[in-house]
Design an enzyme around this catalytic site. Structure first.
Site, PDB file in Angstrom:
ATOM      1  CB  ILE A   1      -1.021  -0.056   1.149  1.00  0.00           C
ATOM      2  CG1 ILE A   1      -1.662  -1.371   1.234  1.00  0.00           C
ATOM      3  CG2 ILE A   1      -1.751   1.284   1.068  1.00  0.00           C
ATOM      4  CD1 ILE A   1      -2.602  -1.609   2.274  1.00  0.00           C
TER       5      ILE A   1
ATOM      6  CG  ASN B   1      12.132  -3.419   8.746  1.00  0.00           C
ATOM      7  OD1 ASN B   1      11.271  -3.809   8.023  1.00  0.00           O
ATOM      8  ND2 ASN B   1      11.976  -3.970   9.986  1.00  0.00           N
TER       9      ASN B   1
ATOM     10  CG  ASN C   1       5.962  -8.705   4.203  1.00  0.00           C
ATOM     11  OD1 ASN C   1       6.482  -9.576   3.751  1.00  0.00           O
ATOM     12  ND2 ASN C   1       4.626  -8.167   3.967  1.00  0.00           N
TER      13      ASN C   1
ATOM     14  CG  ASP D   1      12.982  -1.928  13.261  1.00  0.00           C
ATOM     15  OD1 ASP D   1      12.202  -1.327  13.797  1.00  0.00           O
ATOM     16  OD2 ASP D   1      13.081  -3.091  13.241  1.00  0.00           O
TER      17      ASP D   1
ATOM     18  CB  SER E   1      -7.456  -3.238   9.517  1.00  0.00           C
ATOM     19  OG  SER E   1      -8.097  -4.734   9.190  1.00  0.00           O
TER      20      SER E   1
ATOM     21  CE1 TYR F   1      -2.350  -6.340  10.699  1.00  0.00           C
ATOM     22  CE2 TYR F   1      -4.540  -7.138  10.483  1.00  0.00           C
ATOM     23  CZ  TYR F   1      -3.470  -6.217  10.043  1.00  0.00           C
ATOM     24  OH  TYR F   1      -3.809  -5.115   9.212  1.00  0.00           O
TER      25      TYR F   1
ATOM     26  CE  LYS G   1      -2.885  -3.069  11.478  1.00  0.00           C
ATOM     27  NZ  LYS G   1      -1.795  -1.874  10.858  1.00  0.00           N
TER      28      LYS G   1
ATOM     29  CE1 TYR H   1      -5.416   2.617   4.741  1.00  0.00           C
ATOM     30  CE2 TYR H   1      -4.071   0.574   4.890  1.00  0.00           C
ATOM     31  CZ  TYR H   1      -4.412   1.965   4.765  1.00  0.00           C
ATOM     32  OH  TYR H   1      -3.173   2.717   4.787  1.00  0.00           O
TER      33      TYR H   1
ATOM     34  CG  ASN I   1      -4.498 -11.248   2.474  1.00  0.00           C
ATOM     35  OD1 ASN I   1      -3.226 -11.023   2.646  1.00  0.00           O
ATOM     36  ND2 ASN I   1      -5.338 -11.274   3.269  1.00  0.00           N
TER      37      ASN I   1
ATOM     38  NE  ARG J   1     -13.608 -11.051   4.355  1.00  0.00           N
ATOM     39  CZ  ARG J   1     -14.585 -12.007   5.144  1.00  0.00           C
ATOM     40  NH1 ARG J   1     -16.000 -11.518   4.998  1.00  0.00           N
ATOM     41  NH2 ARG J   1     -14.175 -12.747   5.907  1.00  0.00           N
TER      42      ARG J   1
HETATM   43  P1  NAD Z   1       3.186  -4.684   3.797  1.00  0.00           P
HETATM   44  O1  NAD Z   1       3.919  -5.717   4.496  1.00  0.00           O
HETATM   45  O2  NAD Z   1       3.357  -4.852   2.222  1.00  0.00           O
HETATM   46  O3  NAD Z   1       3.841  -3.217   4.097  1.00  0.00           O
HETATM   47  C1  NAD Z   1       4.179  -3.004   5.517  1.00  0.00           C
HETATM   48  C2  NAD Z   1       5.805  -2.350   5.239  1.00  0.00           C
HETATM   49  O4  NAD Z   1       6.268  -2.070   6.489  1.00  0.00           O
HETATM   50  C3  NAD Z   1       6.615  -3.465   4.866  1.00  0.00           C
HETATM   51  O5  NAD Z   1       7.502  -2.887   3.698  1.00  0.00           O
HETATM   52  C4  NAD Z   1       7.822  -3.827   5.887  1.00  0.00           C
HETATM   53  O6  NAD Z   1       8.812  -4.176   5.465  1.00  0.00           O
HETATM   54  C5  NAD Z   1       7.690  -2.547   6.785  1.00  0.00           C
HETATM   55  N1  NAD Z   1       7.968  -2.800   7.976  1.00  0.00           N
HETATM   56  C6  NAD Z   1       7.525  -3.667   9.129  1.00  0.00           C
HETATM   57  N2  NAD Z   1       7.780  -3.478  10.350  1.00  0.00           N
HETATM   58  C7  NAD Z   1       8.824  -2.486  10.085  1.00  0.00           C
HETATM   59  C8  NAD Z   1       9.729  -1.954  11.040  1.00  0.00           C
HETATM   60  N3  NAD Z   1       9.581  -2.380  12.317  1.00  0.00           N
HETATM   61  N4  NAD Z   1      10.330  -0.986  10.364  1.00  0.00           N
HETATM   62  C9  NAD Z   1      10.423  -0.560   9.473  1.00  0.00           C
HETATM   63  N5  NAD Z   1       9.556  -1.010   8.422  1.00  0.00           N
HETATM   64  C10 NAD Z   1       8.830  -2.109   8.817  1.00  0.00           C
HETATM   65  O7  NAD Z   1       1.858  -4.481   3.998  1.00  0.00           O
HETATM   66  P2  NAD Z   1       0.474  -3.496   3.293  1.00  0.00           P
HETATM   67  O8  NAD Z   1      -0.313  -4.418   2.709  1.00  0.00           O
HETATM   68  O9  NAD Z   1       0.963  -2.429   2.451  1.00  0.00           O
HETATM   69  O10 NAD Z   1      -0.155  -2.833   4.509  1.00  0.00           O
HETATM   70  C11 NAD Z   1       0.451  -1.669   5.419  1.00  0.00           C
HETATM   71  C12 NAD Z   1      -0.209  -1.544   6.379  1.00  0.00           C
HETATM   72  O11 NAD Z   1      -1.714  -1.378   6.218  1.00  0.00           O
HETATM   73  C13 NAD Z   1       0.052  -2.320   7.387  1.00  0.00           C
HETATM   74  O12 NAD Z   1       0.211  -1.666   8.739  1.00  0.00           O
HETATM   75  C14 NAD Z   1      -1.334  -3.547   7.402  1.00  0.00           C
HETATM   76  O13 NAD Z   1      -1.450  -3.882   8.677  1.00  0.00           O
HETATM   77  C15 NAD Z   1      -2.441  -2.313   7.128  1.00  0.00           C
HETATM   78  N6  NAD Z   1      -3.376  -2.987   6.500  1.00  0.00           N
HETATM   79  C16 NAD Z   1      -3.272  -3.674   5.310  1.00  0.00           C
HETATM   80  C17 NAD Z   1      -4.267  -4.433   4.770  1.00  0.00           C
HETATM   81  C18 NAD Z   1      -4.046  -5.449   3.595  1.00  0.00           C
HETATM   82  O14 NAD Z   1      -4.828  -6.261   3.297  1.00  0.00           O
HETATM   83  N7  NAD Z   1      -3.101  -5.169   2.573  1.00  0.00           N
HETATM   84  C19 NAD Z   1      -5.624  -4.175   5.273  1.00  0.00           C
HETATM   85  C20 NAD Z   1      -5.902  -3.422   6.597  1.00  0.00           C
HETATM   86  C21 NAD Z   1      -4.650  -2.733   6.875  1.00  0.00           C
HETATM   87  C1  WQD Z   2     -11.030 -12.874   1.920  1.00  0.00           C
HETATM   88  C2  WQD Z   2     -12.051 -14.020   1.633  1.00  0.00           C
HETATM   89  C3  WQD Z   2     -11.507 -15.994   2.730  1.00  0.00           C
HETATM   90  C4  WQD Z   2      -8.032 -17.093   0.979  1.00  0.00           C
HETATM   91  C5  WQD Z   2      -7.691  -9.921   5.958  1.00  0.00           C
HETATM   92  C6  WQD Z   2      -7.550  -9.617   7.496  1.00  0.00           C
HETATM   93  C7  WQD Z   2      -8.013  -8.202   7.452  1.00  0.00           C
HETATM   94  C8  WQD Z   2      -7.374  -7.327   6.441  1.00  0.00           C
HETATM   95  C9  WQD Z   2      -7.502  -7.649   4.956  1.00  0.00           C
HETATM   96  C10 WQD Z   2      -4.663  -7.167   6.451  1.00  0.00           C
HETATM   97  C11 WQD Z   2     -12.150 -14.501   3.008  1.00  0.00           C
HETATM   98  C12 WQD Z   2     -11.644 -16.175   1.360  1.00  0.00           C
HETATM   99  C13 WQD Z   2      -9.097 -16.442   1.120  1.00  0.00           C
HETATM  100  C14 WQD Z   2      -8.168 -18.541   0.147  1.00  0.00           C
HETATM  101  C15 WQD Z   2     -10.565 -17.929   0.486  1.00  0.00           C
HETATM  102  N1  WQD Z   2      -6.145  -6.885   6.800  1.00  0.00           N
HETATM  103  N2  WQD Z   2     -10.474 -17.119   1.070  1.00  0.00           N
HETATM  104  N3  WQD Z   2      -9.382 -18.910   0.075  1.00  0.00           N
HETATM  105  O1  WQD Z   2      -9.727 -12.335   5.762  1.00  0.00           O
HETATM  106  O2  WQD Z   2     -11.416 -10.652   4.632  1.00  0.00           O
HETATM  107  O3  WQD Z   2      -9.159  -9.941   5.478  1.00  0.00           O
HETATM  108  O4  WQD Z   2      -6.974  -9.175   5.025  1.00  0.00           O
HETATM  109  O5  WQD Z   2      -3.853  -6.567   6.928  1.00  0.00           O
HETATM  110  O6  WQD Z   2      -7.552  -7.690   8.672  1.00  0.00           O
HETATM  111  O7  WQD Z   2      -8.237 -10.425   8.162  1.00  0.00           O
HETATM  112  O8  WQD Z   2      -9.038 -11.380   3.537  1.00  0.00           O
HETATM  113  O9  WQD Z   2      -7.983 -12.074   1.431  1.00  0.00           O
HETATM  114  O10 WQD Z   2      -7.613 -13.412   3.617  1.00  0.00           O
HETATM  115  O11 WQD Z   2      -9.863 -13.385   2.478  1.00  0.00           O
HETATM  116  O12 WQD Z   2     -11.719 -18.650   0.155  1.00  0.00           O
HETATM  117  O13 WQD Z   2      -7.222 -19.165  -0.184  1.00  0.00           O
HETATM  118  O14 WQD Z   2     -11.626 -14.885   0.881  1.00  0.00           O
HETATM  119  O15 WQD Z   2     -12.455 -17.039   3.419  1.00  0.00           O
HETATM  120  O16 WQD Z   2     -13.994 -14.918   2.569  1.00  0.00           O
HETATM  121  P1  WQD Z   2      -9.812 -11.120   4.881  1.00  0.00           P
HETATM  122  P2  WQD Z   2      -8.495 -12.407   2.955  1.00  0.00           P
END
Ligand code: NAD
Ligand code: WQD
Length: 341
Positions: free
Chosen positions: A13, A33, A36, A59, A125, A150, A154, A178, A200, A232
């Site tokens: 993101i 850092n 991921n 970090d 989230s 997790y 949040k 999000y 995911n 979703r």
């Molecule tokens: P991502 O893992 O791709 O990005 C997170 C970044 O943070 C990575 O680049 C990782 O290297 C860095 N990081 C982690 N710990 C660190 C630390 N201690 N110091 C420096 N860097 C560090 O994840 P994303 O999907 O881009 O998500 C971004 C944020 O949004 C996260 O906080 C995640 O929890 C939140 N979020 C994501 C989703 C989703 O589905 N992707 C949904 C809701 C919330």
């Molecule tokens: C979506 C749907 C699964 C994988 C998670 C975190 C949430 C947020 C976003 C992240 C669900 C189904 C999935 C598979 C499947 N945060 N599924 N087969 O669980 O809605 O949300 O990601 O940082 O906090 O909980 O997302 O993509 O895992 O699942 O059928 O192999 O797809 O059951 O209904 P979720 P998801």
């Protein structure tokens, strides 16, 4: 135009948000850092935008390093993406999740205070709504009971930021909740690059389509929904990124303490995702129906009105766009940032 520090900005993101902030004329400073992610994502952001990003490998929990970075750059606002995000892993390793996610936030807040930076946007989230609240989720609802560590990180970080803002009225906080970000930049140059087996749905779908995994298991088809699979609120990551630009504009102009959902408000089922992906991309996704996954809710989607009225933001991309762009990224980069397109 402002200087925005993206903590964890090399991730999925963060990298998409960097593109939109640069396109809007802001300066972007990334601290990551790479636990991921890879610096390659930022190189590609620079290629897409033709602009430079100031990058630091550090970090966020390293107070001394972070202070030096803040002192070197006159930061106007912070977007805090840095955190561990795999739900299943958080159940196995709760202490690492609490340590990383909470400490990054506390260190950021301390350094911001020392360096007189007063604006922070946090990546929260939809998971904080928990099991109790009815859909669609509205920001005025109380946080619910989370189903995994997790999610608790949040909820706890939201509380920390709210308390910090209450104690210091000159601190502005926006908690962005999000929903389910999927898709990729339309160039196909940046996208989601999960390590190991994806947790995911969409990365799993694209990896099956590209032949890296054999078969998608759809977790449960006996939910009380239109086709029995979970609902979703999938949101295109570029729409999500644009929401951050709007939130930055807002926070720079206001002293505020707000919670804002970033979702489309329209739920789709897992089966609809698979069928749309197949239809848009003319490719089959081998799948079977399996057991429910522990902790999954039948439905999770936003009421997206507040983002519209307060930020003037609305999603523009369709589910077909999300499916097309996810596939475009995957097929151009079958091994993520490790492979050249
Ligand atoms: P991502 O893992 O791709 O990005 C997170 C970044 O943070 C990575 O680049 C990782 O290297 C860095 N990081 C982690 N710990 C660190 C630390 N201690 N110091 C420096 N860097 C560090 O994840 P994303 O999907 O881009 O998500 C971004 C944020 O949004 C996260 O906080 C995640 O929890 C939140 N979020 C994501 C989703 C989703 O589905 N992707 C949904 C809701 C919330
Ligand atoms: C979506 C749907 C699964 C994988 C998670 C975190 C949430 C947020 C976003 C992240 C669900 C189904 C999935 C598979 C499947 N945060 N599924 N087969 O669980 O809605 O949300 O990601 O940082 O906090 O909980 O997302 O993509 O895992 O699942 O059928 O192999 O797809 O059951 O209904 P979720 P998801």
């Amino acid at each position: 135009m402002a200087r925005i520090l993206l903590a964890g900005g090399a991730g999925y993101i963060g990298s998409h948000t960097a593109v939109e902030l640069l396109n809007a004329g802001h300066d972007v400073i990334v601290v990551d850092n790479y636990s991921n992610s890879s610096p390659e994502s930022l190189r590609r952001v620079e290629q897409i935008t033709g602009k430079q990003i100031k990058q630091y490998e550090a970090d966020i929990r390293n107070h001394e390093k972070l202070t030096a970075i803040f002192r070197e750059n006159k930061i106007d606002a912070v977007i805090h993406f840095a955190g561990l995000k795999a739900v299943g892993e958080s159940v196995q390793k709760p202490v690492s999740y609490y340590r990383n996610n909470i400490d990054t936030t506390l260190t950021l807040l301390e350094v911001m205070q020392e360096c007189d930076v007063k604006k922070i946007i946090f990546s929260s989230s939809a998971t904080v709504y928990g099991e109790e609240n009815p859909v669609p989720y509205v920001e005025t609802m109380k946080r619910g009971v989370c189903t995994n560590p997790y999610g608790w990180t949040k909820a706890m970080i939201e509380q920390i930021l709210e308390d910090a803002a209450k104690a210091n009225p000159s601190l502005s906080v926006i908690l962005l909740r999000y929903f389910n970000p999927i898709g990729a930049h339309e160039s196909g140059m940046i996208g989601e690059d999960p390590m190991g087996i994806p947790n995911n749905l969409m990365p799993y779908v694209t990896q099956v389509a590209v032949g890296k995994r054999e078969c998608l298991t759809i977790f449960g088809n006996d939910y009380p929904t239109k086709d029995g699979t979970c609902l979703r609120d999938y949101i295109h990551v570029v729409d999500l990124a644009k929401g951050h630009v709007k939130a930055i504009t807002y926070i720079l102009d206001h002293c505020c303490n707000e919670i804002i959902n970033l979702g489309t408000g329209t739920p789709y089922s897992v089966t609809e995702i698979v069928e749309t992906f197949e239809a848009v991309n003319h490719i089959r996704v081998n799948h079977v129906y399996g057991e429910r996954r522990a902790g999954d809710l039948p439905a999770c989607y936003a009421n997206a009105d507040k983002a519209h009225t307060m930020l003037g933001w609305k999603t523009e991309k369709t589910l077909a766009d999300m499916c097309r762009d996810s596939w475009n990224w995957q097929k151009n980069n079958p091994n993520g940032y490790n492979s050249k397109s």
